[in-house]
Design a protein around this motif. Sequence first.
Motif, short mmCIF file in Angstrom:
data_model
loop_
_atom_site.label_atom_id
_atom_site.label_comp_id
_atom_site.label_asym_id
_atom_site.label_seq_id
_atom_site.Cartn_x
_atom_site.Cartn_y
_atom_site.Cartn_z
N ASN A 3 29.51 -4.92 11.65
CA ASN A 3 28.56 -4.32 10.72
C ASN A 3 29.25 -3.83 9.46
N ASN A 21 30.66 0.97 7.70
CA ASN A 21 29.87 0.49 8.81
C ASN A 21 28.41 0.79 8.51
N SER A 22 27.60 -0.24 8.34
CA SER A 22 26.23 -0.06 7.87
C SER A 22 25.35 0.66 8.88
N GLN A 23 25.76 0.70 10.15
CA GLN A 23 24.96 1.36 11.18
C GLN A 23 25.29 2.84 11.32
N LYS A 82 31.19 -8.40 6.71
CA LYS A 82 29.99 -9.18 6.91
C LYS A 82 29.38 -9.62 5.58
N ASP A 390 23.20 -4.90 4.43
CA ASP A 390 23.09 -5.37 5.81
C ASP A 390 21.66 -5.86 6.09
#
Length: 394
Positions: A3, A21-23, A82, A390
């Motif tokens: 991510n 980290n996109s999450q 990503k 994302d």
Amino acid sequence: MSNNILVINCGSSSLKFSLVNSQTGNQPITGLAERLGDSDAILTIKENGQKQVIDIANGSHSQALDALLKQLDEKQQLSTIKAVGHRVVHGGENFTSSIIIDDKVLSAIESCNHLAPLHNPANLIGIKECQKLLNTVPHVAVFDTAFHQTMPKSAYLYPIPYELYEQHGVRRYGFHGTSHRYVSAALAETLNKPLEELNLVSAHLGNGCSATAILKGKSVDTTMGLTPLEGLVMGTRSGDVDPSLHHFLCTQADMTIDEVNNLLNKKSGLLGLSGISNDMRTLDEASQKGDQRATLAINVFCYRLAKQIAALSVSLGRLDGLIFTGGIGENAASIREKVLNQLSVLGFQVDSTHNASAGKDQQGLITSSGSTPAYVVSTDEEWMIAKDTDALVA
């Protein structure tokens, strides 16, 4: 699949980056390439509290990116990327949301260069160089102006001949949209309320400052205008002044229009009023020691901010909360208290204890029981850019 999103913010002689980290919002690697093109150009990378400085003398944006990617490869992070999310300052009326970049998008961004001549060309350099070096992953543009494209004409038009808007795009666009969007959504999540049920004013206060009225999750008015110069008092920017000031200074002080523009953008605001610094921390210290001009600069800053917050509330009908964010908004308790004390007309009553801790353990709340609520919410534009990127490439 990873991510991790590489977030790029490219300036005319700098390149700020974060691996996000996109999450979770976790940023294991961040840094800055600065003084690009000069003999003392450097690349600084921060990882796990450690700082690494790499000499890239006379390095260009391309060379800085190349050096960064080599470091990410050595740290076994390059293969985890990503996609790349690019901050773009001005999208004009072309973009109402973030978008995957293709040739058509690049051309549309370039068509906005005249609206942000110091920023958009640099943003384009970052995009094009990244596309060359990271050509196997998608690239996304996230615009500072996009969030404000929901403003009605009554809020974004200037009362000047309409054809100037039609022919030259002269209107209010607003900026800091990524930050305002992030903190309003973050507050709604913290309060466990749908954003669509909240009417908020968000005050992003740093070296650049703006406030935005957010009605049910959408921007309906903001303080910055055609350029980031309009609106609040800022570090070195004047904010609102009489438009005839330009003519007055050209004729009475024998200044050129470029000199006036430079004065209002780089020598005004907190710096111009105090004669000391554009940094609120420095001014606060000086004020406590009795410096009258530092005190004056702070008072003008707070009064004009309070006045604009009150004005923005007109567009909301009902004010459910005020958000303080940005370097000053998140850290300067005395500024927040001074502003709130001038907003008693809107029902604000500061809780000095909660305000001193920036609302820690109170979900950011810094006002008393029964008061119109005000909150401190930490902004995270990089995470917002990563989330958008994302979502688009998922």
